[in-house]
Design a protein around this motif. Structure first.
Motif, short mmCIF file in Angstrom:
data_model
loop_
_atom_site.label_atom_id
_atom_site.label_comp_id
_atom_site.label_asym_id
_atom_site.label_seq_id
_atom_site.Cartn_x
_atom_site.Cartn_y
_atom_site.Cartn_z
N LEU A 43 0.81 -1.22 0.00
CA LEU A 43 0.00 0.00 0.00
C LEU A 43 0.84 1.27 0.00
O LEU A 43 0.41 2.31 -0.50
CB LEU A 43 -0.93 0.00 1.22
CG LEU A 43 -1.88 -1.20 1.32
CD1 LEU A 43 -2.70 -1.11 2.60
CD2 LEU A 43 -2.79 -1.27 0.10
N ILE A 80 -3.07 -10.00 0.40
CA ILE A 80 -4.09 -9.09 0.93
C ILE A 80 -3.84 -7.66 0.45
O ILE A 80 -4.76 -6.96 0.02
CB ILE A 80 -4.10 -9.14 2.48
CG1 ILE A 80 -4.58 -10.52 2.94
CG2 ILE A 80 -5.02 -8.05 3.04
CD1 ILE A 80 -4.39 -10.77 4.43
N GLY A 81 -2.57 -7.22 0.51
CA GLY A 81 -2.23 -5.88 0.04
C GLY A 81 -2.50 -5.71 -1.44
O GLY A 81 -2.99 -4.66 -1.88
N ALA A 84 -6.16 -5.30 -2.04
CA ALA A 84 -6.62 -3.95 -1.65
C ALA A 84 -6.42 -2.97 -2.80
O ALA A 84 -7.32 -2.19 -3.14
CB ALA A 84 -5.86 -3.49 -0.40
N GLY A 87 -8.78 -3.77 -5.69
CA GLY A 87 -10.11 -3.24 -5.43
C GLY A 87 -10.21 -1.74 -5.66
O GLY A 87 -11.20 -1.24 -6.20
N ILE A 88 -9.15 -1.01 -5.29
CA ILE A 88 -9.12 0.44 -5.52
C ILE A 88 -9.14 0.72 -7.02
O ILE A 88 -9.88 1.59 -7.49
CB ILE A 88 -7.88 1.06 -4.85
CG1 ILE A 88 -8.03 0.99 -3.33
CG2 ILE A 88 -7.69 2.51 -5.31
CD1 ILE A 88 -6.77 1.40 -2.57
#
Length: 218
Positions: A43, A80-81, A84, A87-88
């Motif tokens: 991120l 997971i990162g 994320a 999804g963004i």
């Protein structure tokens, strides 16, 4: 020598600060702390996995947790990162992502554009091989989301690519011990090796396509 002493003797500046923070987190919660650091690296690209992963290997060599545990947690953090950012990208689209990147400190809009161009040209290969390239590794998830790559396929490519990357650097830190920072010297060389492999694969792909077209025309 303790992990903290090894870091103090090997790094300074932002790498030193990040390294000390990673050691503190791993000291507090163990291998899940390494996974958390890698998740945040996805991120916030200024947190380099080239530092986080060898430190996890160093901690494993000192018996703070197992090597397999370190690989499992860091790979979970990578996936997971990546999801994320996927999804963004899927939610915001290309134009809004570029505008947003321009407002985030330490994030280079050129890196975002490079990741988008890479994905446009190479698709699935970009997601897999992108996990091995600094600057592209984290951001390649965004164009995958923008282009709505199937989530299952994206997750599988990310799991395998990130698992290989994490394993190599954790094992390097485990083997090198207090000399873990030697890994940083390898990174630039590894980057060019990956670029060369990708170029050869692209050439092979083009040659195969051309041969098939010629066979059909005959």
């Amino acid at each position: 020598m303790s992990s903290q002493s090894a870091v103090d003797g090997a790094t300074g500046g932002i790498f030193g600060a990040v390294s000390r923070w990673v050691i503190d987190v791993m000291g507090a919660i163990g291998a899940p702390g390494a996974g958390l650091a890698v998740l945040l690296e996805n991120l916030f690209p200024p947190i380099p996995s080239e530092v986080v992963l060898p430190l996890a290997g160093l901690a494993a060599s000192q018996g703070k947790f197992g090597v397999v545990e370190a690989i499992a947690w860091t790979t979970a953090g990578s996936v997971i990162g990546a999801f994320a950012l996927y999804g963004i990208g899927r939610a915001l689209g290309h134009a809004r992502i570029v505008r947003l990147a321009g407002r985030i400190p330490l994030v280079d809009v050129a890196d975002v554009e490079k990741a988008v161009a890479w994905f446009t040209r190479h698709g699935a290969a970009a997601v897999f091989f992108g996990r091995f390239l600094p600057g592209v590794r984290s951001l390649i998830s965004i164009p995958a989301g923008i282009e709505r790559m199937p989530a299952l396929w994206f997750g599988l490519l990310t799991l395998v690519g990130s698992g290989i990357w994490n394993t190599v650097f954790i094992l390097a830190g485990y083997v090198l011990g207090d000399n873990w920072d030697t890994v940083l010297v390898w990174v630039d060389t590894l980057k060019y090796v990956i670029y060369a492999v990708i170029a050869l694969l692209v050439i092979w792909f083009v040659v195969v396509k051309l041969r098939r077209r010629r066979a059909r025309s005959r």
